[in-house]
Scaffold this active site. Structure first.
Site, PDB file in Angstrom:
ATOM      1  N   GLY A  74      11.213  -4.296  10.281  1.00 46.79           N
ATOM      2  CA  GLY A  74      11.742  -4.027   8.946  1.00 46.79           C
ATOM      3  C   GLY A  74      13.159  -4.541   8.757  1.00 46.79           C
ATOM      4  O   GLY A  74      13.491  -5.108   7.709  1.00 46.79           O
ATOM      5  N   THR A  75      14.001  -4.347   9.754  1.00 50.47           N
ATOM      6  CA  THR A  75      15.405  -4.740   9.622  1.00 50.47           C
ATOM      7  C   THR A  75      15.519  -6.249   9.413  1.00 50.47           C
ATOM      8  O   THR A  75      16.233  -6.718   8.518  1.00 50.47           O
ATOM      9  CB  THR A  75      16.197  -4.302  10.873  1.00 50.47           C
ATOM     10  OG1 THR A  75      16.014  -2.885  11.032  1.00 50.47           O
ATOM     11  CG2 THR A  75      17.659  -4.613  10.753  1.00 50.47           C
ATOM     12  N   ASN A 156      12.921   6.762   2.899  1.00 53.98           N
ATOM     13  CA  ASN A 156      12.651   7.244   4.258  1.00 53.98           C
ATOM     14  C   ASN A 156      13.124   8.671   4.500  1.00 53.98           C
ATOM     15  O   ASN A 156      12.595   9.360   5.362  1.00 53.98           O
ATOM     16  CB  ASN A 156      13.293   6.315   5.289  1.00 53.98           C
ATOM     17  CG  ASN A 156      14.715   5.937   4.955  1.00 53.98           C
ATOM     18  OD1 ASN A 156      14.994   5.412   3.873  1.00 53.98           O
ATOM     19  ND2 ASN A 156      15.619   6.217   5.853  1.00 53.98           N
ATOM     20  N   GLN A 184       8.435   2.404   4.808  1.00 57.30           N
ATOM     21  CA  GLN A 184       7.879   3.762   4.884  1.00 57.30           C
ATOM     22  C   GLN A 184       6.578   3.898   4.107  1.00 57.30           C
ATOM     23  O   GLN A 184       5.818   4.842   4.327  1.00 57.30           O
ATOM     24  CB  GLN A 184       8.895   4.783   4.343  1.00 57.30           C
ATOM     25  CG  GLN A 184      10.110   4.960   5.226  1.00 57.30           C
ATOM     26  CD  GLN A 184       9.793   5.655   6.550  1.00 57.30           C
ATOM     27  OE1 GLN A 184       8.824   6.392   6.669  1.00 57.30           O
ATOM     28  NE2 GLN A 184      10.617   5.408   7.560  1.00 57.30           N
ATOM     29  N   SER A 204       7.191  -2.855   8.662  1.00 55.20           N
ATOM     30  CA  SER A 204       7.446  -2.705  10.096  1.00 55.20           C
ATOM     31  C   SER A 204       6.214  -2.089  10.767  1.00 55.20           C
ATOM     32  O   SER A 204       5.704  -1.065  10.307  1.00 55.20           O
ATOM     33  CB  SER A 204       8.655  -1.782  10.277  1.00 55.20           C
ATOM     34  OG  SER A 204       8.896  -1.577  11.634  1.00 55.20           O
ATOM     35  N   HIS A 206       5.659  -0.383  13.592  1.00 52.60           N
ATOM     36  CA  HIS A 206       5.634   0.899  14.309  1.00 52.60           C
ATOM     37  C   HIS A 206       5.610   2.130  13.416  1.00 52.60           C
ATOM     38  O   HIS A 206       5.596   3.256  13.912  1.00 52.60           O
ATOM     39  CB  HIS A 206       6.808   0.979  15.305  1.00 52.60           C
ATOM     40  CG  HIS A 206       8.168   1.113  14.677  1.00 52.60           C
ATOM     41  ND1 HIS A 206       8.871   2.281  14.694  1.00 52.60           N
ATOM     42  CD2 HIS A 206       8.941   0.225  14.024  1.00 52.60           C
ATOM     43  CE1 HIS A 206      10.038   2.095  14.092  1.00 52.60           C
ATOM     44  NE2 HIS A 206      10.097   0.852  13.675  1.00 52.60           N
ATOM     45  N   THR A 242       9.046 -18.000  19.520  1.00 54.79           N
ATOM     46  CA  THR A 242       7.682 -17.962  20.057  1.00 54.79           C
ATOM     47  C   THR A 242       6.906 -16.793  19.455  1.00 54.79           C
ATOM     48  O   THR A 242       7.400 -15.668  19.408  1.00 54.79           O
ATOM     49  CB  THR A 242       7.725 -17.850  21.602  1.00 54.79           C
ATOM     50  OG1 THR A 242       8.439 -18.985  22.092  1.00 54.79           O
ATOM     51  CG2 THR A 242       6.330 -17.823  22.203  1.00 54.79           C
ATOM     52  N   CYS A 330      24.288  11.836  10.236  1.00 50.51           N
ATOM     53  CA  CYS A 330      25.635  11.343   9.973  1.00 50.51           C
ATOM     54  C   CYS A 330      25.735   9.899  10.414  1.00 50.51           C
ATOM     55  O   CYS A 330      25.148   9.514  11.413  1.00 50.51           O
ATOM     56  CB  CYS A 330      26.663  12.142  10.769  1.00 50.51           C
ATOM     57  SG  CYS A 330      26.669  13.864  10.325  1.00 50.51           S
TER      58      CYS A 330
HETATM   59  N1  PLP Z   1      13.613   0.280   6.046  1.00 49.36           N
HETATM   60  C1  PLP Z   1      13.234   1.573   6.034  1.00 49.36           C
HETATM   61  C2  PLP Z   1      12.984   2.261   4.723  1.00 49.36           C
HETATM   62  C3  PLP Z   1      13.068   2.267   7.241  1.00 49.36           C
HETATM   63  O1  PLP Z   1      12.701   3.564   7.216  1.00 49.36           O
HETATM   64  C4  PLP Z   1      13.316   1.581   8.461  1.00 49.36           C
HETATM   65  C5  PLP Z   1      13.209   2.300   9.740  1.00 49.36           C
HETATM   66  O2  PLP Z   1      13.311   3.496   9.832  1.00 49.36           O
HETATM   67  C6  PLP Z   1      13.703   0.223   8.409  1.00 49.36           C
HETATM   68  C7  PLP Z   1      13.832  -0.386   7.183  1.00 49.36           C
HETATM   69  C8  PLP Z   1      13.936  -0.559   9.670  1.00 49.36           C
HETATM   70  O3  PLP Z   1      12.729  -0.923  10.278  1.00 49.36           O
HETATM   71  P1  PLP Z   1      12.668  -1.407  11.807  1.00 49.36           P
HETATM   72  O4  PLP Z   1      12.754  -0.198  12.651  1.00 49.36           O
HETATM   73  O5  PLP Z   1      11.342  -2.081  11.949  1.00 49.36           O
HETATM   74  O6  PLP Z   1      13.761  -2.391  12.019  1.00 49.36           O
END
Ligand code: PLP
Length: 399
Positions: A74-75, A156, A184, A204, A206, A242, A330
């Site tokens: 996701g990031t 989230n 999410q 994402s 996981h 890769t 926090c």
């Molecule tokens: N965006 C949201 C709304 C998330 O809840 C998260 C992870 O908690 C992310 C992005 C980041 O995803 P990843 O853990 O795959 O980098």
């Protein structure tokens, strides 16, 4: 209360890999380990597996397989969507203004902050007390130089589901691209990129039973998003590195199962979530429900408790075997409560006493009841130690 060994209610943080996903991945670690980019015979089976995975995932979103780009999660997908769209549009002379909401995940928030340092302008649109983006504020924030709107599908922390189709339409009516962080939401609610006017979408693996370290970015065909990672021709020359064949295969299997069982899982989890909410509200005085009552993820419930400190509550629950998260995580090194709770107007003093439970399709009624009993007892213990709580109850009752 009979102690349960472990009750995991933090699936929004991460979920276990589904057994079927692990089984699907296994051949690609040792037997079929080949690199899909090679030209010899060992590349054939992994290449076919990645092609099939792309088709499976595309189907879940009503997308074309050529619109799915595998990433590390996701990031990365969020970073890519924001940074590369900003670059593309400013190169085309279309403008340097981006709109996001005040409740985005840090992967969007901090990428937006980075873009500001690079000379872009970012407007953060507010949300109401339930976490819904204020549509009038969003419309007013649109300028002739706005090139991208990025608003999450579902939050989230508080689980609120945003009016994505409406936001996408507004963006398109103004010729603006629309990205949504669906990390999410994907696998937990139906998403149709065409019907919901989505140009880009981050996912994402996981969060829905796939492996960690794999995800994807959906990019609509009409957008030629420049690469974010350089150094290879993988993913149609747009995401070098890769190919993570086992990760991709595992994520696709988890996506297939999540979508096959979507309706059933949503119904079941909504029932358990509502049971949790009902019991907390009925049995624990002085708590505040956070987020939207109905427009919320089936597996999310977030509460703030008066006269309770979230971190201590989590530690207390941990001793009872209950694993959940604080909704007021926090920022490291800071005492500021969560930006999401602040944005929906949760008073500072109770934001610190917030906890989020997040369920999966495997969560049971017994686990929910055990967690409620544990929270009830932990909150009572902590309040009995608070010198202010008794006074508060007295004045509250007199008032
Ligand atoms: N965006 C949201 C709304 C998330 O809840 C998260 C992870 O908690 C992310 C992005 C980041 O995803 P990843 O853990 O795959 O980098």
């Amino acid at each position: 209360m009979k102690q349960m060994e472990k009750v995991y209610l933090d699936y929004a943080a991460t979920a276990p890999l589904r057994k079927e996903a692990l089984e699907a991945m296994m051949p690609y670690f040792i037997e079929d380990f080949g690199n899909p980019s090679s030209i010899h015979s060992m590349s054939r089976s992994p290449r076919a597996a990645v092609r099939e995975a792309r088709e499976t995932i595309a189907k879940t979103l009503n997308a074309d397989p050529s619109e799915i780009y595998f990433t590390s999660g996701g990031t990365e997908s969020d970073n890519w969507a924001l940074i590369s769209t900003a670059q593309l549009m400013s190169q085309k002379g279309k403008g340097k203004h981006i709109i996001i909401s005040t409740i985005e995940h840090h992967a969007i928030m901090e990428t937006a902050d980075y873009l500001v340092k690079q000379g872009y302008e970012v407007t953060k649109v507010g949300v109401d007390e339930t976490g819904l983006v204020k549509m009038d504020e969003l419309e007013k924030a649109i300028r002739p130089d706005t090139v991208l709107i990025s608003i999450m599908t579902a939050n989230n922390e508080v689980g609120t589901i945003e009016p994505v189709a409406e936001i996408g339409k507004l963006a398109h009516d103004h010729g603006i691209l629309f990205h949504t962080d669906a990390v999410q939401a994907y696998g937990h609610m139906p998403i149709d990129v065409k019907a919901m006017n989505i140009d880009m979408l981050s996912v994402s693996g996981h969060k829905f039973g796939g492996p960690k370290g794999i995800g994807f970015l959906y990019v609509t065909k009409s957008v030629r998003l420049p690469p974010f990672m350089h150094g290879g021709e993988q993913e149609n020359g747009r995401r070098a590195g890769t190919t993570n064949v086992p990760g991709i295969v595992g994520m696709a299997k988890a996506a297939e199962i999540a979508h096959r069982d979507l309706e059933k899982n949503m119904e079941r989890m909504t029932g358990l979530r509502d049971h949790y909410i009902e019991r907390i509200e009925k049995e624990i005085p002085y708590c505040k429900f956070n987020g939207h009552r109905t427009k919320r993820l089936p597996g999310n419930a977030n509460f703030s408790f008066y006269f309770v400190e979230g971190e201590s509550l989590l530690m207390n629950l941990g001793m009872k075997g209950v694993c959940i998260s604080t909704g007021s995580a926090c920022a490291s090194g800071s005492l500021d409560p969560s930006h999401v709770l602040m944005a929906i107007g949760v008073p500072h003093e109770i934001a610190h006493g917030s906890i989020r439970v997040s369920l999966s399709e495997d969560t049971t009624l017994e686990q929910i009841d055990y967690a409620v009993d544990a929270i009830k007892s932990a909150v009572a213990t902590m309040r009995s130690l608070s010198p202010l709580y008794d006074d508060f109850v007295k004045t509250h009752k007199e008032a």
